[in-house]
Design a protein around this motif. Structure first.
Motif, mmCIF file in Angstrom:
data_model
loop_
_atom_site.group_PDB
_atom_site.id
_atom_site.type_symbol
_atom_site.label_atom_id
_atom_site.label_comp_id
_atom_site.label_asym_id
_atom_site.label_seq_id
_atom_site.Cartn_x
_atom_site.Cartn_y
_atom_site.Cartn_z
ATOM 1 N N ASN A 112 40.605 40.800 47.663
ATOM 2 C CA ASN A 112 40.445 42.024 46.865
ATOM 3 C C ASN A 112 40.837 43.280 47.635
ATOM 4 O O ASN A 112 40.484 44.387 47.258
ATOM 5 C CB ASN A 112 39.002 42.160 46.359
ATOM 6 C CG ASN A 112 38.011 42.379 47.500
ATOM 7 O OD1 ASN A 112 38.318 42.115 48.660
ATOM 8 N ND2 ASN A 112 36.821 42.848 47.172
ATOM 9 N N GLY A 113 41.579 43.097 48.723
ATOM 10 C CA GLY A 113 42.032 44.255 49.487
ATOM 11 C C GLY A 113 43.244 44.931 48.892
ATOM 12 O O GLY A 113 43.694 45.954 49.392
ATOM 13 N N SER A 114 43.804 44.372 47.846
ATOM 14 C CA SER A 114 44.969 44.955 47.186
ATOM 15 C C SER A 114 44.647 45.197 45.722
ATOM 16 O O SER A 114 43.758 44.579 45.150
ATOM 17 C CB SER A 114 46.179 44.015 47.311
ATOM 18 O OG SER A 114 47.241 44.467 46.510
ATOM 19 N N SER A 115 45.394 46.130 45.142
ATOM 20 C CA SER A 115 45.219 46.401 43.714
ATOM 21 C C SER A 115 46.383 45.857 42.891
ATOM 22 O O SER A 115 46.399 46.015 41.679
ATOM 23 C CB SER A 115 45.097 47.917 43.484
ATOM 24 O OG SER A 115 46.271 48.574 43.938
ATOM 25 N N SER A 116 47.339 45.220 43.569
ATOM 26 C CA SER A 116 48.516 44.729 42.855
ATOM 27 C C SER A 116 48.162 43.515 42.010
ATOM 28 O O SER A 116 47.463 42.599 42.457
ATOM 29 C CB SER A 116 49.617 44.360 43.858
ATOM 30 O OG SER A 116 50.721 43.788 43.198
ATOM 31 N N SER A 117 48.667 43.503 40.784
ATOM 32 C CA SER A 117 48.417 42.358 39.901
ATOM 33 C C SER A 117 49.610 41.409 39.853
ATOM 34 O O SER A 117 49.572 40.411 39.131
ATOM 35 C CB SER A 117 48.107 42.853 38.494
ATOM 36 O OG SER A 117 49.199 43.593 37.984
ATOM 37 N N SER A 118 50.673 41.708 40.605
ATOM 38 C CA SER A 118 51.852 40.840 40.642
ATOM 39 C C SER A 118 52.207 40.555 42.091
ATOM 40 O O SER A 118 52.188 41.464 42.932
ATOM 41 C CB SER A 118 53.031 41.512 39.937
ATOM 42 O OG SER A 118 54.182 40.695 39.997
ATOM 43 N N THR A 152 50.893 35.907 38.981
ATOM 44 C CA THR A 152 50.056 36.964 38.409
ATOM 45 C C THR A 152 48.647 36.843 38.971
ATOM 46 O O THR A 152 48.027 35.771 38.887
ATOM 47 C CB THR A 152 50.001 36.872 36.875
ATOM 48 O OG1 THR A 152 51.322 37.049 36.367
ATOM 49 C CG2 THR A 152 49.078 37.934 36.290
ATOM 50 N N VAL A 153 48.147 37.953 39.545
ATOM 51 C CA VAL A 153 46.809 37.974 40.146
ATOM 52 C C VAL A 153 45.864 38.688 39.180
ATOM 53 O O VAL A 153 46.087 39.840 38.807
ATOM 54 C CB VAL A 153 46.820 38.691 41.506
ATOM 55 C CG1 VAL A 153 45.428 38.602 42.146
ATOM 56 C CG2 VAL A 153 47.868 38.094 42.423
ATOM 57 N N GLN A 154 44.829 37.989 38.769
ATOM 58 C CA GLN A 154 43.866 38.562 37.821
ATOM 59 C C GLN A 154 42.904 39.495 38.564
ATOM 60 O O GLN A 154 41.936 39.052 39.172
ATOM 61 C CB GLN A 154 43.078 37.440 37.121
ATOM 62 C CG GLN A 154 43.945 36.477 36.334
ATOM 63 C CD GLN A 154 44.377 37.069 35.003
ATOM 64 O OE1 GLN A 154 44.238 38.260 34.768
ATOM 65 N NE2 GLN A 154 44.899 36.233 34.125
ATOM 66 N N ARG A 155 43.185 40.822 38.511
ATOM 67 C CA ARG A 155 42.343 41.797 39.212
ATOM 68 C C ARG A 155 41.573 42.654 38.197
ATOM 69 O O ARG A 155 42.010 42.842 37.063
ATOM 70 C CB ARG A 155 43.195 42.694 40.097
ATOM 71 C CG ARG A 155 43.912 41.935 41.217
ATOM 72 C CD ARG A 155 44.536 42.910 42.209
ATOM 73 N NE ARG A 155 45.298 42.194 43.227
ATOM 74 C CZ ARG A 155 44.773 41.633 44.303
ATOM 75 N NH1 ARG A 155 43.455 41.669 44.497
ATOM 76 N NH2 ARG A 155 45.542 41.020 45.189
ATOM 77 N N ILE A 156 40.452 43.171 38.637
ATOM 78 C CA ILE A 156 39.651 44.060 37.795
ATOM 79 C C ILE A 156 39.692 45.476 38.363
ATOM 80 O O ILE A 156 40.030 45.685 39.536
ATOM 81 C CB ILE A 156 38.190 43.562 37.680
ATOM 82 C CG1 ILE A 156 37.558 43.405 39.069
ATOM 83 C CG2 ILE A 156 38.118 42.281 36.905
ATOM 84 C CD1 ILE A 156 36.125 42.957 39.034
ATOM 85 N N GLU A 157 39.351 46.447 37.507
ATOM 86 C CA GLU A 157 39.349 47.859 37.904
ATOM 87 C C GLU A 157 37.916 48.368 37.962
ATOM 88 O O GLU A 157 37.003 47.785 37.375
ATOM 89 C CB GLU A 157 40.133 48.693 36.897
ATOM 90 C CG GLU A 157 41.569 48.284 36.728
ATOM 91 C CD GLU A 157 42.234 49.061 35.609
ATOM 92 O OE1 GLU A 157 41.714 49.042 34.470
ATOM 93 O OE2 GLU A 157 43.263 49.692 35.884
#
Length: 542
Positions: A112-118, A152-157
């Motif tokens: 979770n150190g990145s915010s990139s979703s791709s 594709t990385v499933q990240r939350i905001e």
């Protein structure tokens, strides 16, 4: 020989390049991943064997695998990203093991150190082609070919909490708050401080009941059910309590002489009021309840503040102030007369009225906004009291005849300012004078000229060198020399009834005409200085 060797090498390179161009690496593994959940990716090398000088390669040895990602989080964040092993918390993985296996399986975890979703998974290898039976090296492949797989990385905001940011004082009305950007998260955990959650605390919306007083905070933590349990993001919204205000008003008179009643309108349920005064010249009939009466103390006059302090259900207060005047604007300004006119000398508005001594008194201009026609002045003299109301510009007009004062006598007048409550709040004494008819220039045999305000002295001259006509006039005034006793330095000054100079000029001709059409109606005085010989005349503008 050199030419043959160069040709042979060129043919070999062309052959190997064409062979390498047909080789490939395949990547198998998930195209969509969750943060903090390791996934296996398998890389398979698909060779095309080359030949050299008629010797065909039939095996290969992989000397190094290299696997990279664009940004899988690395060691940043609470959940690290890694390739190969948890210890390798980087975006680069290298396996230089000689005779490495094919296919190659590598575990990759996104943090979770990145915010990139791709992200992209890239793999490349190096190795040697051989003849198995002889062990002869037929050719090399260095980091060729290269394969890329998009993931594709499933990240939350961080959740955005929508709902009221401020609530009314003492309000405990339930408030609704909602997550505005929760499309990539499916778990919500709500919490509050200074309030109570009504019902579920795990939905996309939450119902909150505020405490009776104070601000409160509402927080929400969001997660993904398929991600690492420790992968979450949180936000907090502070809801402030608006200050207590009231639309209530105090009705009642702003001025009164003795007492007046007042009512507080618009008091809401669960609110109480307490009355008070800011000064000492009044008392209250009651300090509680929606109505009270203010009574002045003695003959005190002046301003006082009536204060209504409203208290709501949670003990907060709001103050409303109404300014009152007891005795109705207690003090008048000190009386004066128009500029340049002394108290001790009268002026007149007609020759025949001179002996009546018409006086003007005026309040100070800076205080005229306090007065109206209900303010009076009492003049007392010779045992007689007369009451005067103000006229234009807050002037009070007085005549000597009001007190039956004989001509040629001084008299003392006491002036009291009386407000509309009948209270005398200011007193002054003036010494005035009632002239004789001769002093006014009226009657036969009078040698004494009219006494003027600003010119300043009596002029006892019986011979006139100048003639002034017509009297009265409404357009032009002629001043004509009737003797030869004129010098080259004659000064002429015209004064109004209060001694102000309205015109001044030098006379050089035997006849002078002056335009008086713009003069105010009334009596004017002319002073002529003929080389030190003074002469006075009086004329009327009608």
């Amino acid at each position: 020989m050199k030419k043959k060797l160069f040709l042979w090498l060129s043919l070999c390179l062309f052959y190997n390049a064409s062979v390498f161009a047909q080789q490939s690496i395949s990547i198998s593994g998930p195209s969509t991943v969750e943060v903090g959940v390791p996934q296996n990716y398998t890389f398979t090398f698909n060779p095309v064997y080359p030949s050299n000088n008629g010797v065909q390669a039939d095996m290969y040895i992989i000397t190094q695998w290299i696997v990279t990602t664009d940004s899988n989080g690395g060691s940043n964040g609470t959940i690290p990203g890694y390739i190969g092993s948890t210890a390798n918390q980087e975006n680069y993985y290298s396996d230089p093991t000689y005779e490495g296996s094919n296919p190659k399986t590598v575990s990759i975890q996104w943090g979770n150190g990145s915010s990139s979703s791709s992200d992209n998974v890239t793999v490349k290898i190096s190795g040697i082609y051989r003849k198995a039976s002889t062990g002869e090296n037929i050719g090399y492949f260095t980091f060729q070919p290269q394969a890329v797989k998009q993931v594709t990385v499933q990240r939350i905001e961080n959740p955005v909490i929508q709902g009221p940011s401020a609530i009314a004082s003492c309000s405990q009305t339930n408030q609704t708050y909602t997550i505005a950007n929760g499309s990539n998260s499916d778990i919500r955990l709500w919490s509050v401080t200074g309030a109570t959650i009504i019902g579920s605390a795990t939905g996309n919306s939450v119902l909150v009941q505020p405490n009776l007083m104070g601000n409160f905070n509402i927080s929400c933590t969001v997660k993904r059910s398929g991600a690492n349990p420790n992968y979450s993001k949180s936000s907090t919204k502070t809801v402030t309590r608006l200050p207590f205000t009231s639309a209530a008003t105090i009705t009642g008179a702003s001025t009164f002489c003795t007492s007046s009643s007042y009512t507080l309108n618009g008091l809401l349920p669960n609110q109480t009021v307490t009355w008070s005064l800011s000064g000492l010249n009044g008392v209250l009939s009651s300090t509680t309840g929606t109505s009270t009466t203010v009574t002045g103390v003695g003959n005190r006059n002046g301003d006082i503040n009536l204060i209504a302090t409203i208290t709501n259900a949670c003990g907060e207060t709001f103050t409303i102030v109404k300014n009152l005047t007891i005795g109705v604007n207690g003090l008048f300004a000190v009386l004066t007369t128009p500029s340049g006119y002394p108290y001790s000398y009268p002026y007149t508005n007609a020759p025949e009225g001179c002996a009546d001594a018409f006086y003007v008194f005026k309040t100070s201009s800076e205080n005229t906004n306090l007065y109206n026609s209900t303010k009076k002045m009492q003049f007392t003299c010779n045992g007689i009291t007369v009451t005067k109301l103000p006229v234009a510009n807050y002037q009070f007009h007085l005549y000597a005849s009001d007190f039956n004062i004989p001509q040629g006598n001084s008299f003392v007048v006491t002036a009291k300012v009386v407000n509309s409550c009948g209270v005398a709040v200011n007193q002054q004494t003036f010494t005035l004078y009632r002239p004789t008819l001769c002093q006014c220039g009226i009657g036969s045999g009078c040698l004494q000229l009219p006494r003027m305000a600003n010119p300043g002295s009596d002029i006892n001259v019986s011979i006139k060198n100048f003639k002034v006509y017509p009297i009265p006039s409404d357009s032009y005034l002629n001043i004509e020399l009737v003797s030869d006793s004129i010098s080259s330095n004659v000064e002429l000054s015209i004064y109004n009834m209060i001694g102000q100079v309205v015109k001044k000029l030098k006379v050089t001709d035997k006849s002078t005409t002056i335009d008086v059409s713009n003069y105010d109606k009334g009596v004017y005085f002319i002073k002529i200085n003929n080389n030190g010989v003074l002469e006075s005349h009086q004329f009327i503008v009608k």
